[in-house]
Write an enzyme that holds these catalytic residues in place. Structure first.
Site, PDB file in Angstrom:
ATOM      1  N   ASP A  76      34.715  17.923  34.442  1.00 13.67           N
ATOM      2  CA  ASP A  76      35.233  17.938  35.811  1.00 13.67           C
ATOM      3  C   ASP A  76      36.698  18.352  35.766  1.00 13.67           C
ATOM      4  OD1 ASP A  76      35.646  17.560  38.486  1.00 13.67           O
ATOM      5  OD2 ASP A  76      35.316  15.407  38.489  1.00 13.67           O
ATOM      6  N   ASP A 131      34.355  23.373  40.275  1.00 17.77           N
ATOM      7  CA  ASP A 131      35.191  22.541  39.412  1.00 17.77           C
ATOM      8  C   ASP A 131      34.418  21.585  38.512  1.00 17.77           C
ATOM      9  OD1 ASP A 131      34.266  20.919  41.408  1.00 17.77           O
ATOM     10  OD2 ASP A 131      36.192  19.955  41.839  1.00 17.77           O
ATOM     11  N   GLU A 132      33.093  21.767  38.384  1.00 18.95           N
ATOM     12  CA  GLU A 132      32.361  20.866  37.498  1.00 18.95           C
ATOM     13  C   GLU A 132      31.101  21.523  36.934  1.00 18.95           C
ATOM     14  OE1 GLU A 132      30.227  17.491  39.153  1.00 18.95           O
ATOM     15  OE2 GLU A 132      30.563  18.280  41.181  1.00 18.95           O
TER      16      GLU A 132
END
Length: 365
Positions: free
Chosen positions: A9, A110-111
């Site tokens: 993350d 973002d992950e």
């Protein structure tokens, strides 16, 4: 071999990207917003950096509320989304992760999830070492920090990645999974939001431990079979959902073995290398695949991982080509001072050979 999953993350990603672009704002409250355009303050907060979070600013609250909470912070910045720029930074970071794992599942900008079971041989110490390296490489290539969870399944990995943010790394070993989850509030389990949390609270269930010990049939009556079963299993640290790589992305066949004793020179691994090549070749043969990329993986006694690869001039399917190429790479990769614990072979960049000899096989003859 134990299943080993990472959840990566990128920390407060949009705001961190803005700090990267304009380093002098790093110590100021930075709030990235989705402006609706109706008024200057209409819209919601997308992301805030940790300076702004100290004032109670978080994702999803109205911009007007965020501004009121930051009223005493005269240097607060409220910035609009710059999605194209964030995508560029994300792609650099995701590329680093993709190149260091067995299976890669892109979840959002973002992950991501990654399965590293084969690469690490199910060794959690090796997985932690790999996670540290991924964090370092992402930082080197993007200047962005990330938090990583290492666990035997996706659910635990996601929970673990949020445990020590920002720039954290938390590993949950299989034997510790149930104990790790038991102490958590129920809404820390992915998928349990405020409404479900409140319904569980009415049943007297505040922690995952409470939920795990609760009668499953009563849960089914309250939430239905599918949701009740998921929550009950998750509260015990159980999750069988696989890491799903995108179609056509990062396909490879890999085998890694633990050597009977640490090797210090390439010749000590020739026997193991031949056996691994036979195993990989058997797999490619069963699937009628020709390969163009051959790589080796060396895991040292300090758990450092070294990879080297070579791209062939044309696709090949023969064992002789695989073995001779892998041996040449191994000879080049092993240098003085190494103590090698595990050896692996990876082939990729496939095409369907249809059981026929390829051009490169004939060239080798």
């Amino acid at each position: 071999m134990a299943r080993t999953v990472l959840h990566v993350d990128f920390d407060y990603f949009f705001a961190q990207c803005e700090e990267l672009r304009t380093p002098e704002i790093k110590n100021r409250p930075v709030v990235v917003c989705v402006f609706s355009g109706r008024t200057e303050d209409s819209g919601v907060v997308s992301t805030a950096n940790y300076v702004a979070r100290k004032y109670g600013v978080k994702s999803g609250i109205p911009i007007r509320l965020a501004k009121s909470r930051l009223a005493d912070a005269k240097d607060a910045l409220f910035l609009p989304l710059d999605t194209e720029y964030y995508k560029q930074v994300s792609e650099k970071g995701m590329s680093v992760i993709r190149n260091n794992v067995d299976l890669f599942e892109h979840v959002g900008i973002d992950e991501c999830f990654a399965d590293v079971s084969v690469r690490t041989g199910g060794d959690f110490a090796a997985a932690e070492s790999l996670a540290h390296r991924i964090k370092d490489e992402v930082r080197t290539h993007t200047q962005i920090s990330c938090s990583v969870g290492v666990a035997p399944n996706k659910m635990l990995a996601k929970v673990a990645s949020d445990f020590r943010k920002p720039n954290g790394l938390t590993a949950v070993r299989p034997e510790d999974a149930e104990k790790f989850v038991a102490a958590l509030d129920v809404d820390k389990i992915p998928g349990i939001g405020p409404k479900t949390r409140d319904r569980l609270a009415k049943l007297g269930l505040k922690t995952a431990g409470d939920l795990a010990a609760f009668d499953l049939y009563r849960l089914v009556d309250e939430f239905g079979k599918k949701i009740a079963t998921y929550m009950h299993n998750a509260a015990k640290g159980v999750d069988d959902e696989p890491v799903e790589g995108s179609e056509g992305e990062h396909k490879q066949i890999m085998r890694i073995v633990t050597l009977k004793q640490d090797a210090t020179v390439a010749s000590e691994m020739y026997g193991d290398l031949e056996e691994i090549c036979r195993s990989v070749h058997e797999s490619t043969g069963k699937k009628s695949l020709a390969f163009k990329s051959v790589g080796i993986i060396l895991i040292l006694n300090n758990l450092e991982t070294i990879t080297r690869s070579r791209t062939l001039k044309a696709h090949a399917g023969g064992l002789d080509v695989l073995h001779s190429t892998a041996r040449a790479i191994l000879d080049e990769a092993v240098t003085g001072g190494m103590k090698i614990r595990r050896l692996g072979i990876r082939v990729s960049d496939f095409q369907d050979s249809g059981g026929q000899n390829t051009l490169f096989d004939f060239m080798q003859r």
